[in-house]
Design a protein around this motif. Structure first.
Motif, PDB file in Angstrom:
ATOM      1  N   LYS A 144       0.820  -1.200   0.000  1.00  0.00           N
ATOM      2  CA  LYS A 144       0.000   0.000   0.000  1.00  0.00           C
ATOM      3  C   LYS A 144       0.864   1.263   0.000  1.00  0.00           C
ATOM      4  CE  LYS A 144      -3.967  -2.198   0.453  1.00  0.00           C
ATOM      5  NZ  LYS A 144      -4.977  -2.199  -0.644  1.00  0.00           N
ATOM      6  N   VAL A 145       0.421   2.270  -0.751  1.00  0.00           N
ATOM      7  CA  VAL A 145       1.056   3.586  -0.690  1.00  0.00           C
ATOM      8  C   VAL A 145       0.632   4.259   0.604  1.00  0.00           C
ATOM      9  CG1 VAL A 145       1.230   5.869  -1.754  1.00  0.00           C
ATOM     10  CG2 VAL A 145       1.142   3.820  -3.203  1.00  0.00           C
ATOM     11  N   VAL A 146       1.607   4.660   1.425  1.00  0.00           N
ATOM     12  CA  VAL A 146       1.292   5.254   2.718  1.00  0.00           C
ATOM     13  C   VAL A 146       1.556   6.758   2.753  1.00  0.00           C
ATOM     14  CG1 VAL A 146       1.669   3.114   3.988  1.00  0.00           C
ATOM     15  CG2 VAL A 146       3.597   4.668   3.613  1.00  0.00           C
ATOM     16  N   LYS A 147       2.301   7.275   1.762  1.00  0.00           N
ATOM     17  CA  LYS A 147       2.616   8.702   1.744  1.00  0.00           C
ATOM     18  C   LYS A 147       2.977   9.122   0.329  1.00  0.00           C
ATOM     19  CE  LYS A 147       3.323  12.550   4.125  1.00  0.00           C
ATOM     20  NZ  LYS A 147       2.283  13.185   4.964  1.00  0.00           N
ATOM     21  N   VAL A 148       2.556  10.324  -0.045  1.00  0.00           N
ATOM     22  CA  VAL A 148       2.934  10.927  -1.320  1.00  0.00           C
ATOM     23  C   VAL A 148       3.508  12.306  -1.020  1.00  0.00           C
ATOM     24  CG1 VAL A 148       2.155  11.718  -3.571  1.00  0.00           C
ATOM     25  CG2 VAL A 148       1.180   9.645  -2.599  1.00  0.00           C
ATOM     26  N   ILE A 149       4.729  12.573  -1.538  1.00  0.00           N
ATOM     27  CA  ILE A 149       5.472  13.779  -1.189  1.00  0.00           C
ATOM     28  C   ILE A 149       5.746  14.607  -2.444  1.00  0.00           C
ATOM     29  CG2 ILE A 149       7.556  14.665  -0.058  1.00  0.00           C
ATOM     30  CD1 ILE A 149       7.836  11.749   1.115  1.00  0.00           C
ATOM     31  N   PRO A 150       5.396  15.891  -2.463  1.00  0.00           N
ATOM     32  CA  PRO A 150       5.692  16.745  -3.622  1.00  0.00           C
ATOM     33  C   PRO A 150       7.202  16.956  -3.800  1.00  0.00           C
ATOM     34  CG  PRO A 150       4.031  17.744  -2.199  1.00  0.00           C
ATOM     35  CD  PRO A 150       4.631  16.600  -1.432  1.00  0.00           C
ATOM     36  N   VAL A 151       7.657  16.906  -5.062  1.00  0.00           N
ATOM     37  CA  VAL A 151       9.048  17.232  -5.394  1.00  0.00           C
ATOM     38  C   VAL A 151       9.034  18.105  -6.650  1.00  0.00           C
ATOM     39  CG1 VAL A 151      10.169  15.287  -4.245  1.00  0.00           C
ATOM     40  CG2 VAL A 151       9.249  14.979  -6.546  1.00  0.00           C
ATOM     41  N   GLY A 152      10.081  18.019  -7.482  1.00  0.00           N
ATOM     42  CA  GLY A 152      10.150  18.838  -8.679  1.00  0.00           C
ATOM     43  C   GLY A 152       9.556  18.149  -9.897  1.00  0.00           C
ATOM     44  N   ARG A 153       9.743  18.787 -11.065  1.00  0.00           N
ATOM     45  CA  ARG A 153       9.180  18.262 -12.308  1.00  0.00           C
ATOM     46  C   ARG A 153       9.942  17.034 -12.796  1.00  0.00           C
ATOM     47  NH1 ARG A 153       9.387  21.357 -17.042  1.00  0.00           N
ATOM     48  NH2 ARG A 153      11.144  22.525 -16.190  1.00  0.00           N
ATOM     49  N   SER A 154       9.177  16.051 -13.229  1.00  0.00           N
ATOM     50  CA  SER A 154       9.709  14.825 -13.830  1.00  0.00           C
ATOM     51  C   SER A 154      10.756  14.147 -12.948  1.00  0.00           C
ATOM     52  CB  SER A 154      10.307  15.134 -15.206  1.00  0.00           C
ATOM     53  OG  SER A 154      10.534  13.961 -15.933  1.00  0.00           O
ATOM     54  N   PRO A 155      10.399  13.796 -11.705  1.00  0.00           N
ATOM     55  CA  PRO A 155      11.364  13.127 -10.829  1.00  0.00           C
ATOM     56  C   PRO A 155      11.768  11.775 -11.400  1.00  0.00           C
ATOM     57  CG  PRO A 155       9.158  12.989  -9.894  1.00  0.00           C
ATOM     58  CD  PRO A 155       9.069  13.911 -11.074  1.00  0.00           C
ATOM     59  N   HIS A 156      13.054  11.477 -11.335  1.00  0.00           N
ATOM     60  CA  HIS A 156      13.561  10.269 -11.984  1.00  0.00           C
ATOM     61  C   HIS A 156      14.355   9.421 -10.983  1.00  0.00           C
ATOM     62  CE1 HIS A 156      14.964   8.697 -16.207  1.00  0.00           C
ATOM     63  NE2 HIS A 156      14.450   7.765 -15.438  1.00  0.00           N
ATOM     64  N   GLY A 157      15.678   9.607 -10.906  1.00  0.00           N
ATOM     65  CA  GLY A 157      16.483   8.790 -10.007  1.00  0.00           C
ATOM     66  C   GLY A 157      16.208   9.083  -8.544  1.00  0.00           C
ATOM     67  N   ILE A 158      16.413   8.050  -7.700  1.00  0.00           N
ATOM     68  CA  ILE A 158      16.185   8.192  -6.259  1.00  0.00           C
ATOM     69  C   ILE A 158      17.181   7.305  -5.517  1.00  0.00           C
ATOM     70  CG2 ILE A 158      14.390   6.408  -6.231  1.00  0.00           C
ATOM     71  CD1 ILE A 158      12.952   8.129  -4.069  1.00  0.00           C
ATOM     72  N   TYR A 159      17.618   7.772  -4.327  1.00  0.00           N
ATOM     73  CA  TYR A 159      18.654   7.039  -3.573  1.00  0.00           C
ATOM     74  C   TYR A 159      18.587   7.436  -2.105  1.00  0.00           C
ATOM     75  CZ  TYR A 159      23.324   5.920  -1.731  1.00  0.00           C
ATOM     76  OH  TYR A 159      24.369   5.446  -0.971  1.00  0.00           O
ATOM     77  N   PHE A 160      18.903   6.466  -1.229  1.00  0.00           N
ATOM     78  CA  PHE A 160      19.243   6.782   0.155  1.00  0.00           C
ATOM     79  C   PHE A 160      20.280   5.780   0.630  1.00  0.00           C
ATOM     80  CE2 PHE A 160      14.805   5.114   0.077  1.00  0.00           C
ATOM     81  CZ  PHE A 160      15.050   3.804   0.504  1.00  0.00           C
ATOM     82  N   PHE A 161      21.030   6.183   1.654  1.00  0.00           N
ATOM     83  CA  PHE A 161      22.205   5.420   2.102  1.00  0.00           C
ATOM     84  C   PHE A 161      21.825   4.095   2.755  1.00  0.00           C
ATOM     85  CE2 PHE A 161      25.856   4.485   4.851  1.00  0.00           C
ATOM     86  CZ  PHE A 161      26.890   4.600   3.936  1.00  0.00           C
ATOM     87  N   ASN A 162      20.770   4.111   3.547  1.00  0.00           N
ATOM     88  CA  ASN A 162      20.356   2.892   4.262  1.00  0.00           C
ATOM     89  C   ASN A 162      19.474   2.037   3.353  1.00  0.00           C
ATOM     90  OD1 ASN A 162      18.344   4.923   4.462  1.00  0.00           O
ATOM     91  ND2 ASN A 162      17.348   3.820   6.135  1.00  0.00           N
TER      92      ASN A 162
END
Length: 349
Positions: A326-344
């Motif tokens: 299930k989607v639990v949260k939707v967060i606004p960002v910029g136009r045409s979001p593409h790559g995503i990363y976090f360290f953990n």
């Protein structure tokens, strides 16, 4: 006659010296206290960078930094034009953002998202990748129809050769032995195998319409290719150069992200607004997740319980609880979001 004047002068000099020493000690203590107080103020007022999520907004030429715990935006800053893909260096000390039209690589701190340095003159880096043995760095030039292969010594990139391909080289995968880079070509509906040691094309074979993401199975036996112009994943025995099956997913099958347990991999379907779960042992789809907004690149937390996914069409990032799908949260960002990363993050296989 006793020299009372000399004695008085010496005593006064001693008292003055003692006073100077005490004054210096008190002044130093006060200065040290002020420094401690200043440091505490800086620490207390500094932004919290625990588990930062880095999002590339390719349409805005910006990077958004989100707090993974609070879902709040920490910062947004400009980078070169069309930042599409990103990946950590093999030592995990830097996160490389590939600015395609900006013709540069931007190195960020993978934990805080702060800019470390810029490397200009890397032409049209759309998709990037390091070979498993960490000796090769590959950059696909989507708009220039070529693949640039660099030798990598742990810090510096040395161009070995530019390899011409048919049309719009897209995503990259490697074999486990780091002998071959596999590159999908969206414009010619093909996948090519490039020998890394010689920088020569070994073979090219046809795929479905608009091949995009490509993933090597953990057993190093099959390539999975997201067929973006249709609704399936193509399974290729790369040694035999033969398609062995197709896995029905959803329209716009695009990119892959492993669960991290060598058992499951996710594929995002940008048109049907779903993410399919593929069992790597049976090579079958075993479930799907509804994710409106054009799901694209995905990242999974190291505990395997949460996925973050960029929503290409609606300028948002979705957070998914994987056990419940299930989607639990939707967060606004910029136009045409593409790559995503976090360290953990979970492992790539």
């Amino acid at each position: 006659m006793f020299p009372w004047g000399v004695l008085f002068t010496n005593v006064m000099h001693d008292k003055i010296a003692i006073f100077q020493v005490k004054f210096f000690m008190l002044h130093s203590l006060a200065r040290f206290s002020r420094l401690i107080l200043l440091a505490l103020c800086v620490l207390l007022n500094a932004p919290v960078y625990a588990n930062v999520v880095v999002v590339l907004n390719s349409g805005d030429a910006t990077v958004s930094l989100l707090d993974q715990a609070t879902y709040k935006e920490i910062n947004t800053f400009s980078v070169g034009k069309e930042p599409h893909h990103l990946m950590a260096t093999p030592d995990n000390k830097s996160l490389i953002v590939a600015s395609a039209t900006g013709n540069q690589l931007i190195f960020l701190d993978p934990k805080t998202g702060q800019v470390q340095r810029q490397l200009r003159g890397i032409i049209d880096p759309y998709q990037i990748g390091f070979s498993p043995d960490q000796k090769w760095f590959v950059a696909n030039g989507l708009r220039l129809d070529r693949v640039d292969i660099y030798r990598y010594d742990g810090h510096n990139l040395d161009l070995a050769k530019r390899v011409r391909l048919a049309k719009t080289p897209s995503h990259i995968a490697f074999d486990a032995d780091s002998t071959t880079a596999f590159v999908t070509q969206q414009g010619s509906d093909e996948v090519s195998a490039i020998d890394l040691a010689t920088q020569q094309v070994k073979w090219t074979m046809p795929t479905g319409k608009l091949p995009a993401g490509i993933f090597m199975t953990p057993d190093n036996k099959y390539l999975l290719i997201g067929i973006m112009g249709k609704d399936y994943v193509q399974v290729i025995d790369w040694r035999a150069q033969k398609t062995v099956k197709t896995i029905r997913t959803g329209e716009g099958a695009h990119n892959f992200r492993a669960q991290g347990d060598k058992r499951y991999v996710y594929v995002s379907n940008r048109v049907s607004n779903t993410i399919n779960v593929i069992d790597l042992q049976t090579l079958e789809s075993v479930g799907h997740i509804a994710v409106p907004g054009g799901p694209d690149c995905m990242e999974v937390t190291e505990d395997g319980k949460t996925m973050w996914v960029t929503l290409r069409w609606i300028k948002k990032v979705a957070v998914i609880d994987l056990p419940s799908k299930k989607v639990v949260k939707v967060i606004p960002v910029g136009r045409s979001p593409h790559g995503i990363y976090f360290f953990n993050r979970a492992p790539d296989l």
